[in-house]
Design a protein around this motif. Structure first.
Motif, PDB file in Angstrom:
ATOM      1  N   SER A 240     -10.608  28.301  23.418  1.00  0.00           N
ATOM      2  CA  SER A 240     -10.116  29.302  22.465  1.00  0.00           C
ATOM      3  C   SER A 240     -11.224  29.917  21.610  1.00  0.00           C
ATOM      4  N   GLN A 268      -4.265  31.301  27.607  1.00  0.00           N
ATOM      5  CA  GLN A 268      -3.957  31.856  26.290  1.00  0.00           C
ATOM      6  C   GLN A 268      -4.600  30.944  25.246  1.00  0.00           C
ATOM      7  N   ASN A 271      -2.158  29.084  19.787  1.00  0.00           N
ATOM      8  CA  ASN A 271      -1.600  29.901  18.704  1.00  0.00           C
ATOM      9  C   ASN A 271      -1.638  29.081  17.408  1.00  0.00           C
ATOM     10  N   GLN A 273       0.557  27.708  15.522  1.00  0.00           N
ATOM     11  CA  GLN A 273       1.402  26.512  15.502  1.00  0.00           C
ATOM     12  C   GLN A 273       0.757  25.380  16.330  1.00  0.00           C
ATOM     13  N   GLU A 274       0.206  25.733  17.490  1.00  0.00           N
ATOM     14  CA  GLU A 274      -0.470  24.728  18.333  1.00  0.00           C
ATOM     15  C   GLU A 274      -1.723  24.207  17.635  1.00  0.00           C
TER      16      GLU A 274
END
Ligand code: SF4
Ligand code: SF4
Length: 375
Positions: A240, A268, A271, A273-274
């Protein structure tokens, strides 16, 4: 599959680290490795990573037989490394690289890294003009890109990248537990790469498997999101960050390969929340004291421990004991030490600590292992 941001020849952000290949009877399991290679390429990925010290040279020859001998060279990228024990003088380097090309059955390496650079062995690489020799090999076409893999402080990395602006890529240890770890300093090391505008290759995204077998409380935090394996969150976390060119995963079977493919095929970034859940996992892990061994095996393969102590395996069983207090841990310890040295057999010669990229106080840690399993 997307082209690499930094190197257009890269496909996707998942690399096949060939240091923990499937084994059978002490040899690489060619059938399983071939199936893994085919699944990896079919999913659109193309980056493979090896070194002569992986599996005592068997990783390179398995790549030669299972990958290069079967697959058109244009369909894969191969990285190899110059590792410290295999040269003593500048004149040794070129023949060694030629031998590596022969073992891997290729005419060139896409990336060639000065392996495991730290403040000590960097001096030897400098003395033997290893960087200059690699650059000459690049001009000959035997190497396409020159890089380093690195295990030391941000300051040492800054010095090396300042000395050698010709370095095109840097491989570092990076995962969510080590990000703010005072010893590994993944964040600070990553930021040095950013400052020098160097793309980054990630090693140990699952910390030698530690982030796969999480304690139940940590696993629950990840499972409460929307499924996905523990490993998938660790690999996606590392990928990321914007400077990451590739995340290497040392896969040992087809199941691990398929899990990685499913999380990285349509990658991806995590996000918010993750990302929060991952921070909570870090908090859980910090409560349990673990030996931060990555199971790289340098201590046993390069130091040739005079007492034949299976150091990383004993650390792993101690970690499992601390996490789960499993009643089977003592039996595992007995099995692992059968025909090998016990933790208490250590004569404290210190050879293992000289090569440990994690700078672990192995001798003292073995005492702790002995206290638990040899009371
Ligand atoms: S210090 Fe102990 S574990 Fe390390 S190489 Fe020497 S005998 Fe082996
Ligand atoms: S003790 Fe150090 S050198 Fe040995 S396997 Fe663990 S991290 Fe690697």
């Amino acid at each position: 599959m997307t082209q690499g941001t930094f190197f257009p020849e890269m496909r996707g952000k998942l690399g096949f680290g060939c240091m923990r290949l499937p084994m059978k009877g002490g040899e690489v399991n060619y059938d399983e490795f071939t199936r893994m290679i085919d699944a990896f390429l079919a999913a659109g990925f193309n980056y493979f990573d090896t070194a002569h010290c992986y599996l005592d040279g068997k990783s390179e020859t398995a790549i030669g037989d299972c990958l290069s001998a079967r697959i058109d060279r244009s369909r894969f990228l191969l990285t190899n490394k110059l590792t410290e024990p295999y040269f003593d003088r500048q004149e040794d380097i070129r023949p060694f690289v030629l031998q590596q090309l022969a073992w891997c059955k290729v005419d060139y390496f896409d990336f060639y890294l000065m392996h495991a650079q730290n403040r000590n062995n960097y001096k030897k690489f400098q003395r033997c003009h290893a960087y200059e020799t690699a650059l000459a090999l690049k001009q000959e076409g035997l190497i396409r890109h020159l890089g380093i893999s690195f295990h030391d402080s941000p300051e040492v990395l800054d010095n090396i990248l300042t000395d050698h602006p010709e370095i095109e890529i840097v491989q570092i240890q990076f995962n969510y537990v080590d990000y703010e770890d005072a010893r590994v300093q993944s964040r600070a090391v990553y930021e040095v790469c950013e400052r020098h505008h160097k793309p980054v290759l990630v090693m140990e995204p699952v910390k030698g498997g530690s982030l796969v077998n999480l304690p139940p409380k940590a696993t629950e935090l990840l499972q409460s999101l929307h499924g996905g394996s523990n490993a998938s969150y660790a690999v996606r976390y590392a990928a990321s960050f914007p400077q990451m060119a590739m995340v290497l995963s040392g896969m040992s079977n087809l199941e691990q390969m398929e899990d990685n493919i499913s999380s990285m095929r349509d990658f991806q970034p995590l996000n918010p929340q993750e990302m929060t859940a991952v921070q909570q996992v870090v908090a859980v892990l910090k409560q349990v004291e673990q030996i931060p061994c990555t199971a790289c095996h340098y201590c046993v393969e390069e130091s040739h421990c005079p007492k034949n102590i299976p150091i990383p395996e004993l650390f792993a069983v101690k970690n499992q004991y601390e996490l789960y207090h499993s009643p089977y841990a003592s039996q595992s310890y007995a099995d692992l030490t059968h025909g090998h040295g016990l933790a208490s057999d250590c004569i404290r010669c210190g050879k293992c600590e000289q090569v440990c990229p994690q700078h672990l106080p192995i001798r003292n840690l073995l005492r702790q292992v002995a206290d638990v399993f040899e009371p």
